[in-house]
Write a protein that holds these residues in place. Structure first.
Motif, PDB file in Angstrom:
ATOM      1  N   GLY A   6      11.395  11.552  40.516  1.00 41.15           N
ATOM      2  CA  GLY A   6      10.592  10.419  40.085  1.00 41.15           C
ATOM      3  C   GLY A   6       9.133  10.733  39.881  1.00 41.15           C
ATOM      4  O   GLY A   6       8.519  10.300  38.914  1.00 41.15           O
ATOM      5  N   SER A   7       8.544  11.534  40.772  1.00 36.16           N
ATOM      6  CA  SER A   7       7.120  11.852  40.644  1.00 36.16           C
ATOM      7  C   SER A   7       6.847  12.709  39.405  1.00 36.16           C
ATOM      8  O   SER A   7       5.813  12.569  38.761  1.00 36.16           O
ATOM      9  CB  SER A   7       6.614  12.570  41.888  1.00 36.16           C
ATOM     10  N   GLU A   8       7.802  13.582  39.061  1.00 33.28           N
ATOM     11  CA  GLU A   8       7.643  14.406  37.864  1.00 33.28           C
ATOM     12  C   GLU A   8       7.730  13.549  36.605  1.00 33.28           C
ATOM     13  O   GLU A   8       7.022  13.783  35.635  1.00 33.28           O
ATOM     14  CB  GLU A   8       8.685  15.509  37.837  1.00 33.28           C
ATOM     15  N   MET A   9       8.616  12.553  36.642  1.00 32.14           N
ATOM     16  CA  MET A   9       8.728  11.640  35.507  1.00 32.14           C
ATOM     17  C   MET A   9       7.441  10.852  35.332  1.00 32.14           C
ATOM     18  O   MET A   9       6.978  10.644  34.212  1.00 32.14           O
ATOM     19  CB  MET A   9       9.897  10.678  35.681  1.00 32.14           C
ATOM     20  N   CYS A  10       6.868  10.410  36.449  1.00 33.84           N
ATOM     21  CA  CYS A  10       5.618   9.666  36.391  1.00 33.84           C
ATOM     22  C   CYS A  10       4.504  10.515  35.789  1.00 33.84           C
ATOM     23  O   CYS A  10       3.697  10.024  35.009  1.00 33.84           O
ATOM     24  CB  CYS A  10       5.214   9.183  37.781  1.00 33.84           C
ATOM     25  N   LYS A  11       4.474  11.786  36.140  1.00 37.42           N
ATOM     26  CA  LYS A  11       3.460  12.687  35.591  1.00 37.42           C
ATOM     27  C   LYS A  11       3.614  12.823  34.082  1.00 37.42           C
ATOM     28  O   LYS A  11       2.634  12.806  33.348  1.00 37.42           O
ATOM     29  CB  LYS A  11       3.553  14.069  36.246  1.00 37.42           C
ATOM     30  N   GLU A  12       4.846  12.982  33.637  1.00 35.08           N
ATOM     31  CA  GLU A  12       5.093  13.130  32.203  1.00 35.08           C
ATOM     32  C   GLU A  12       4.724  11.860  31.443  1.00 35.08           C
ATOM     33  O   GLU A  12       4.076  11.922  30.399  1.00 35.08           O
ATOM     34  CB  GLU A  12       6.565  13.477  31.930  1.00 35.08           C
ATOM     35  N   THR A  13       5.134  10.714  31.967  1.00 35.55           N
ATOM     36  CA  THR A  13       4.826   9.464  31.275  1.00 35.55           C
ATOM     37  C   THR A  13       3.331   9.201  31.272  1.00 35.55           C
ATOM     38  O   THR A  13       2.784   8.736  30.272  1.00 35.55           O
ATOM     39  CB  THR A  13       5.559   8.258  31.891  1.00 35.55           C
ATOM     40  N   ALA A  14       2.651   9.527  32.354  1.00 37.79           N
ATOM     41  CA  ALA A  14       1.201   9.337  32.416  1.00 37.79           C
ATOM     42  C   ALA A  14       0.505  10.236  31.405  1.00 37.79           C
ATOM     43  O   ALA A  14      -0.445   9.820  30.729  1.00 37.79           O
ATOM     44  CB  ALA A  14       0.693   9.626  33.820  1.00 37.79           C
ATOM     45  N   ARG A  15       0.986  11.460  31.286  1.00 38.77           N
ATOM     46  CA  ARG A  15       0.402  12.410  30.331  1.00 38.77           C
ATOM     47  C   ARG A  15       0.576  11.903  28.897  1.00 38.77           C
ATOM     48  O   ARG A  15      -0.366  11.924  28.098  1.00 38.77           O
ATOM     49  CB  ARG A  15       1.079  13.772  30.501  1.00 38.77           C
ATOM     50  N   LYS A  17       1.099   8.775  27.933  1.00 42.32           N
ATOM     51  CA  LYS A  17       0.321   7.556  27.735  1.00 42.32           C
ATOM     52  C   LYS A  17      -1.150   7.865  27.498  1.00 42.32           C
ATOM     53  O   LYS A  17      -1.792   7.240  26.652  1.00 42.32           O
ATOM     54  CB  LYS A  17       0.461   6.628  28.942  1.00 42.32           C
ATOM     55  N   VAL A  54      12.779  12.328  29.926  1.00 41.55           N
ATOM     56  CA  VAL A  54      11.942  11.211  30.348  1.00 41.55           C
ATOM     57  C   VAL A  54      12.121  10.048  29.387  1.00 41.55           C
ATOM     58  O   VAL A  54      12.205   8.894  29.793  1.00 41.55           O
ATOM     59  CB  VAL A  54      10.459  11.634  30.437  1.00 41.55           C
TER      60      VAL A  54
END
Length: 75
Positions: A6-15, A17, A54
């Motif tokens: 989950g944290s890796e997915m959040c990093k990718e989506t944040a990047r 965005k 993602v």
């Protein structure tokens, strides 16, 4: 598809965005050059996120298409 924590997915989506926001803000002020420069890394990030699972591939394609269309309208 690779499985991501989950944290890796959040990093990718944040990047993604963040890079998309740069394109959108350049389009908002009608800065064609800045929008074109910001578009390439945004597209690459969306593709990378889709390859990692993602985003669904069609969602990624739709995002890229809409971004590119908005940048091309400026020209």
């Amino acid at each position: 598809r690779l499985s991501l924590v989950g944290s890796e997915m959040c990093k990718e989506t944040a990047r993604v965005k963040t890079l998309v926001k740069k394109v959108v803000s350049a389009v908002a002020v009608s800065d064609n050059d800045a929008a074109k420069v910001a578009l390439a890394p945004a597209v690459a990030a969306i593709d990378k996120a889709a390859n990692k699972g993602v985003y669904h591939r069609k969602t990624a394609s739709r995002k890229i298409s809409r971004l590119t269309k908005s940048v091309n309208k400026l020209a």
